[in-house]
Design an enzyme around this catalytic site. Structure first.
Site, PDB file in Angstrom:
ATOM      1  CG  ASN A  11     -21.323 -29.481  29.829  1.00 42.12           C
ATOM      2  OD1 ASN A  11     -21.268 -28.460  30.227  1.00 42.12           O
ATOM      3  ND2 ASN A  11     -20.788 -30.225  29.026  1.00 42.12           N
ATOM      4  CE  LYS A  13     -21.422 -29.060  25.390  1.00 43.17           C
ATOM      5  NZ  LYS A  13     -21.128 -29.708  24.296  1.00 43.17           N
ATOM      6  CG  HIS A  96     -17.059 -32.543  27.560  1.00 41.48           C
ATOM      7  ND1 HIS A  96     -16.828 -31.988  26.281  1.00 41.48           N
ATOM      8  CD2 HIS A  96     -18.495 -32.774  27.709  1.00 41.48           C
ATOM      9  CE1 HIS A  96     -18.100 -31.941  25.691  1.00 41.48           C
ATOM     10  NE2 HIS A  96     -19.013 -32.345  26.596  1.00 41.48           N
ATOM     11  CD  GLU A  98     -17.437 -29.114  24.063  1.00 44.97           C
ATOM     12  OE1 GLU A  98     -17.614 -28.786  24.938  1.00 44.97           O
ATOM     13  OE2 GLU A  98     -18.605 -29.678  23.291  1.00 44.97           O
ATOM     14  N   GLY A 173     -23.661 -31.632  19.661  1.00 42.35           N
ATOM     15  CA  GLY A 173     -23.870 -30.279  18.853  1.00 42.35           C
ATOM     16  C   GLY A 173     -24.183 -30.382  17.549  1.00 42.35           C
ATOM     17  CB  SER A 211     -27.587 -34.257  19.307  1.00 39.11           C
ATOM     18  OG  SER A 211     -26.694 -33.322  18.692  1.00 39.11           O
TER      19      SER A 211
HETATM   20  P1  13P Z   1     -25.223 -31.168  23.148  1.00 35.05           P
HETATM   21  O1  13P Z   1     -26.404 -31.983  23.955  1.00 35.05           O
HETATM   22  O2  13P Z   1     -25.271 -29.862  22.670  1.00 35.05           O
HETATM   23  O3  13P Z   1     -25.027 -32.009  21.690  1.00 35.05           O
HETATM   24  O4  13P Z   1     -23.848 -31.432  23.767  1.00 35.05           O
HETATM   25  C1  13P Z   1     -23.764 -32.744  24.495  1.00 35.05           C
HETATM   26  C2  13P Z   1     -22.750 -32.521  25.502  1.00 35.05           C
HETATM   27  O5  13P Z   1     -21.197 -32.294  25.174  1.00 35.05           O
HETATM   28  C3  13P Z   1     -22.713 -32.612  26.694  1.00 35.05           C
HETATM   29  O6  13P Z   1     -21.763 -32.662  27.802  1.00 35.05           O
END
Ligand code: 13P
Length: 250
Positions: A11, A13, A96, A98, A173, A211
Site C-alpha cells: 500500500n 499510500k 483503511h 486512515e 507506521g 509495521s
Molecule cells: P506500515 O506497514 O507502514 O505500518 O503501514 C501499514 C498499512 O497501513 C498498510 O495498509
C-alpha cells in the site's frame, strides 16, 4: 482443506511520483524471480495508468487504495469501481483505518464500497482493526467483529470473494508490530466469523498489516491464518518488499 496462496500487497499510500514509481516498479519486476506468492501494489489513483502499463503481463497485480461507495454521478473527486476496472485493477483497499479515522468512513460506507468493488469484478481488501485505546481496554475482538459484520451483512452472498486485512491501528507506521500469536488470535476470530457466514471461509485470505517488514514477515506468515501482508512503508523499498515476497513464497 483449501490451501491458500499467500498474498502480499504493497500500500503505497500518498507516496510516489512518475519518476520514482518507474524506478520502484522496474526494480520490483526485475527481482521477482523465485517469487511464487500472489503479489500486488496499490498505487495512488493518479498513477494507475502508469502502473498498468508497466505491470502488464507481469506477476505483480495492480491495486487501488479506495473506491467510491456510489456507482456514478455528481460526486466530485470520487473514483468509481467501473473506472478502476478500466485500468485492470485487480484489488482495491476499502476501509483503511486512515480513511475511517481521517475521512469519517463508517462501517456502512465501507460495506457499500466493498459491494461496488465486487459488482465490478474487483477484489476488495477490507481493512479492520482496533485503535490503541480499544486495544488497551480489551475491545479488539468486538471492534473487528463489528467492522467485518457490516461487510458480511451487505455482501453475504459473495463474502468468500473478499480479502480481509487485520491492521491494528496502533501498529500502523509505528514500528510496533502485533506478535505472531496476537495476529493469529485475531485472524482466528475473523476466520470463525467468516465460517459462520459461508461454507467457503477457507478460501478467504486474511492479511496482516502494521509495521510488517523484512525482519518480522516470516514469523507472522508462519501462522496458520496469516495468509499474507498489507505493507505500507516497507513496500516502498524494492529490496525490502522483494525479501518479504520471498518470505511468503516458501
Ligand atoms: P506500515 O506497514 O507502514 O505500518 O503501514 C501499514 C498499512 O497501513 C498498510 O495498509
Amino acid at each position: 482443506m483449501t490451501v491458500r496462496s499467500k498474498l502480499m500487497v504493497g500500500n503505497w499510500k500518498m507516496h510516489g511520483s512518475l519518476a520514482a514509481n518507474a524506478f520502484l516498479l522496474s526494480d520490483l519486476l526485475s527481482g521477482m524471480g523465485g517469487v511464487n506468492c500472489l503479489a500486488a501494489v496499490c498505487v495512488p489513483a493518479t498513477h494507475l495508468a502508469q502502473a498498468q502499463s508497466l505491470l502488464v503481463g507481469s506477476a505483480l497485480a495492480l491495486g487501488a487504495q479506495d473506491v467510491s461507495a456510489h456507482e456514478s454521478g455528481a460526486y466530485t473527486g470520487e473514483v468509481s469501481a467501473a473506472m478502476l476496472r478500466d485500468f485492470e485493477v485487480r484489488y482495491v483497499i476499502v476501509g483503511h483505518s486512515e480513511r475511517r479515522q481521517l475521512h469519517g468512513e463508517t462501517d456502512i460506507v465501507v460495506a457499500h464500497k466493498a459491494q461496488r468493488a465486487l459488482a465490478a469484478g474487483i477484489t476488495p481488501i477490507v481493512c479492520v482493526g482496533e485503535s490503541l485505546s480499544e486495544h488497551e481496554s480489551g475491545q479488539t475482538e468486538a471492534v473487528v467483529k463489528r467492522q467485518l459484520a457490516a461487510v458480511i451483512h451487505s455482501n453475504g452472498h459473495c463474502i468468500s470473494e473478499i480479502v480481509v486485512a487485520y491492521e491494528p491501528v496502533w501498529a500502523i507506521g509505528t514500528g510496533l508490530t502485533a506478535t505472531p500469536e496476537q495476529a493469529q488470535g485475531v485472524h482466528g476470530v475473523l476466520r470463525a466469523q467468516l465460517q459462520a457466514a459461508t461454507a467457503q471461509a477457507d478460501r478467504v485470505s486474511i492479511l496482516y498489516g502494521g509495521s510488517m517488514n523484512a525482519a518480522n514477515a516470516a514469523d507472522l506468515l508462519a501462522q496458520p491464518d496469516v495468509d499474507g501482508g498489507l505493507i505500507g512503508g516497507a513496500s516502498l523499498k524494492a529490496t525490502d518488499f522483494l525479501s518479504m515476497l520471498k518470505a511468503a513464497s516458501r
